[in-house]
Design an enzyme around this catalytic site. Sequence first.
Site, PDB file in Angstrom:
ATOM      1  CG  ASP A   1      -6.668   1.926  -1.520  1.00 20.98           C
ATOM      2  OD1 ASP A   1      -5.489   1.745  -1.866  1.00 20.98           O
ATOM      3  OD2 ASP A   1      -7.165   1.392  -0.514  1.00 20.98           O
TER       4      ASP A   1
ATOM      5  CB  CYS B   1      -0.983  -0.009   1.163  1.00 13.35           C
ATOM      6  SG  CYS B   1      -0.257   0.189   2.806  1.00 13.35           S
TER       7      CYS B   1
ATOM      8  CG  HIS C   1      -4.474   0.961   3.705  1.00  8.02           C
ATOM      9  ND1 HIS C   1      -3.699   0.352   2.757  1.00  8.02           N
ATOM     10  CD2 HIS C   1      -5.588   1.421   3.047  1.00  8.02           C
ATOM     11  CE1 HIS C   1      -4.309   0.417   1.583  1.00  8.02           C
ATOM     12  NE2 HIS C   1      -5.445   1.070   1.732  1.00  8.02           N
TER      13      HIS C   1
END
Length: 317
Positions: free
Chosen positions: A148, A91, A133
């Site tokens: 994302d 991430c 994250h």
Amino acid sequence: MTAPGVPTAPTYSRQQLDRYYERIELSVRRVAGDWARKAPGLTYLRALQRNHMAHVPFENLSLHYSTDHQISIDPQALYRKIVERRRGGYCMENSGFFGTVLRSLGYQVYAAGARVAHRAADDRGPEFGGWSHMVNLVTINGAKYMVDVGFGADCPTQPMRLKEGECCTGLGTQSWRLRWTTIPETTDPSQQLWVLEGRRKEEQPWTPYYCFAELEFLPADFSNMNYVTSTRRTSLFTWMVMCTRTIVEGDEAVGVRTLANGDVKERRNGEVRTIMTCENEAQRVEALKEWFGISLTEEEQRGIEGLGTELKGWHRA
């Protein structure tokens, strides 16, 4: 103009962006008519996100197939890895790199931290952990969107407007929505967060995946998060080898292909099929090349020897 004493956020050059477009096979003129940096908009952002996820895998291979087993989130190191080496990242690598790309194109963007939801051991429902994250928040024409590109197999494939209850489609029958609400772990009911909820089929209940605030996180915050996520033995990234790539047909994201330890699977329309099961390192290295476009050097391949994630039966031709 940047105020005196305020550090300038990193960007990539025009030449670097050109190579990135080649990497993700995106025709700028087909999508935007001209360079998006002149008027960065939502249509172009959708195309960037879709093509990035189709060509840049979500993966944690550097923690297993390397000599130092470390993750760098330096913007230039990420560029070399993702564009020049044609690799991916987890991430904070994928979203950190993508945020720098968006900033270079003229988007108003900043990064925020997120808490991932985990299922409780006693099935009481999801529990939210610490900040682990990264997401990007992009403002276009006064509206703010969450973007994302780094949450693996279950990740929204398009920008999501920060609006209570608004839904968007995902892969196949999958759908997503954002809720502005509290989480069970907070003691102050005024502390609300955006909670990402998803479901793979319409008849299924909504499940929380992570929550995030609109507070901008600094590089120092992500440096701390990256260290914990990549070194703590309870972090799944340290004890599982994983790789994920979104399947795109035309302009639609239709499925996802994953490698988890030795299993390579593909999910389309909520249905999962096993492509292959790797029994040794030679097979897994070949699977990464064939199904995810990742070629590991000999030195990287040797990096996993002796680790708990090594597939036994390794042999070198």
